[in-house]
Design a protein around this motif. Structure first.
Motif, mmCIF file in Angstrom:
data_model
loop_
_atom_site.group_PDB
_atom_site.id
_atom_site.type_symbol
_atom_site.label_atom_id
_atom_site.label_comp_id
_atom_site.label_asym_id
_atom_site.label_seq_id
_atom_site.Cartn_x
_atom_site.Cartn_y
_atom_site.Cartn_z
ATOM 1 N N GLY A 135 0.753 -1.317 -0.139
ATOM 2 C CA GLY A 135 -0.055 -0.013 0.048
ATOM 3 C C GLY A 135 0.851 1.202 0.141
ATOM 4 N N GLU A 136 2.034 1.283 0.777
ATOM 5 C CA GLU A 136 2.593 2.563 0.868
ATOM 6 C C GLU A 136 3.413 2.533 -0.300
ATOM 7 O OE1 GLU A 136 5.562 1.866 4.086
ATOM 8 O OE2 GLU A 136 4.164 2.062 5.643
ATOM 9 N N GLU A 137 4.105 1.673 -1.164
ATOM 10 C CA GLU A 137 4.630 1.771 -2.286
ATOM 11 C C GLU A 137 3.698 2.167 -3.347
ATOM 12 O OE1 GLU A 137 7.970 1.940 -2.037
ATOM 13 O OE2 GLU A 137 8.311 0.932 -0.098
ATOM 14 N N ALA A 138 2.372 1.591 -3.573
ATOM 15 C CA ALA A 138 1.605 1.993 -4.408
ATOM 16 C C ALA A 138 1.299 3.500 -4.374
ATOM 17 C CB ALA A 138 0.399 1.010 -4.357
ATOM 18 N N THR A 139 1.090 4.105 -3.241
ATOM 19 C CA THR A 139 0.918 5.386 -2.933
ATOM 20 C C THR A 139 1.993 6.179 -3.369
ATOM 21 O OG1 THR A 139 -0.341 5.105 -1.071
ATOM 22 C CG2 THR A 139 0.287 7.058 -1.251
ATOM 23 N N GLU A 140 3.127 5.785 -3.006
ATOM 24 C CA GLU A 140 4.405 6.414 -3.507
ATOM 25 C C GLU A 140 4.537 6.598 -5.062
ATOM 26 O OE1 GLU A 140 7.771 4.898 -1.434
ATOM 27 O OE2 GLU A 140 6.868 5.669 0.464
ATOM 28 N N VAL A 141 4.136 5.502 -5.698
ATOM 29 C CA VAL A 141 4.064 5.359 -7.255
ATOM 30 C C VAL A 141 3.132 6.561 -7.749
ATOM 31 C CG1 VAL A 141 3.275 4.076 -9.299
ATOM 32 C CG2 VAL A 141 4.662 2.960 -7.528
ATOM 33 N N VAL A 142 2.034 6.634 -7.097
ATOM 34 C CA VAL A 142 0.959 7.679 -7.540
ATOM 35 C C VAL A 142 1.784 9.126 -7.332
ATOM 36 C CG1 VAL A 142 -1.202 8.929 -6.901
ATOM 37 C CG2 VAL A 142 -1.001 6.374 -7.075
ATOM 38 N N ILE A 143 2.033 9.303 -6.118
ATOM 39 C CA ILE A 143 2.830 10.569 -5.974
ATOM 40 C C ILE A 143 3.974 10.988 -6.782
ATOM 41 C CG2 ILE A 143 3.917 11.948 -4.214
ATOM 42 C CD1 ILE A 143 2.478 10.257 -2.035
ATOM 43 N N ALA A 144 4.856 10.017 -7.096
ATOM 44 C CA ALA A 144 5.965 9.904 -8.015
ATOM 45 C C ALA A 144 5.475 10.503 -9.485
ATOM 46 C CB ALA A 144 6.765 8.623 -8.055
ATOM 47 N N ALA A 145 4.066 9.592 -9.836
ATOM 48 C CA ALA A 145 3.951 10.011 -11.225
ATOM 49 C C ALA A 145 3.188 11.729 -11.236
ATOM 50 C CB ALA A 145 2.759 9.055 -11.562
ATOM 51 N N LYS A 146 2.899 12.203 -10.302
ATOM 52 C CA LYS A 146 2.693 13.566 -10.275
ATOM 53 C C LYS A 146 3.321 14.467 -10.349
ATOM 54 C CE LYS A 146 -1.320 14.923 -9.384
ATOM 55 N NZ LYS A 146 -2.384 15.174 -10.096
ATOM 56 N N ASN A 147 4.639 14.133 -9.908
ATOM 57 C CA ASN A 147 6.153 14.853 -9.896
ATOM 58 C C ASN A 147 6.866 14.801 -11.321
ATOM 59 O OD1 ASN A 147 5.702 15.574 -7.388
ATOM 60 N ND2 ASN A 147 6.693 13.844 -6.469
ATOM 61 N N GLU A 148 7.573 15.766 -11.600
ATOM 62 C CA GLU A 148 8.405 16.043 -12.762
ATOM 63 C C GLU A 148 9.624 14.951 -13.082
ATOM 64 O OE1 GLU A 148 7.492 17.878 -15.316
ATOM 65 O OE2 GLU A 148 5.718 18.649 -13.927
ATOM 66 N N ASP A 149 9.886 14.436 -11.993
ATOM 67 C CA ASP A 149 11.248 13.512 -12.006
ATOM 68 C C ASP A 149 10.749 12.113 -11.970
ATOM 69 O OD1 ASP A 149 13.512 12.120 -11.685
ATOM 70 O OD2 ASP A 149 13.683 12.768 -9.455
ATOM 71 N N THR A 150 11.035 11.654 -13.551
ATOM 72 C CA THR A 150 10.678 10.386 -14.036
ATOM 73 C C THR A 150 11.504 9.218 -13.433
ATOM 74 O OG1 THR A 150 12.076 10.576 -15.971
ATOM 75 C CG2 THR A 150 9.627 11.162 -16.219
#
Length: 109
Positions: A43-58
């Motif tokens: 769950g934590e890692e899935a949430t971090e994927v969502v957050i990362a996808a919203k940021n510019e840093d691929t």
């Protein structure tokens, strides 16, 4: 060029850790803590994927995606789900046209 590890190979390594624990292994730490800890990490890692996808840093998205895939594989091993079952499920969907009207709307994000 270095050997590129497949998800199937990673699954086999994780399964091997469960069968033959290695002291100090993070994978074994997760298995020792049990299903609830593994689910929390997924769950934590899935949430971090969502957050990362919203940021510019691929690169952040790549890093977090690797984390979620690893933790999903740990979950599959913990639940005794063979990697091949996932491949078979994906293959069964090949060429299947999904109508968005048939899917339940996601309303609670």
């Amino acid at each position: 060029m270095a050997h590129e590890q497949t998800l199937e190979e990673l699954y086999a390594i994780i399964k091997g850790r469960k069968e033959t624990p290695k002291e100090g292994s993070y994978t074994n730490y997760l298995f020792d803590k049990g299903l609830d800890k593994i689910l929390k990490k997924v769950g934590e890692e899935a949430t971090e994927v969502v957050i990362a996808a919203k940021n510019e840093d691929t690169q952040e998205l790549v890093y977090e995606t690797a984390d979620v895939l690893y933790h999903l594989l740990v979950l599959l091993v913990e639940k005794g789900v063979p990697y091949e079952a996932i491949l078979e499920e994906l293959a069964s969907r090949e060429g299947v046209v999904s109508k968005t009207a048939e899917r339940k709307a996601i309303t609670d994000l």
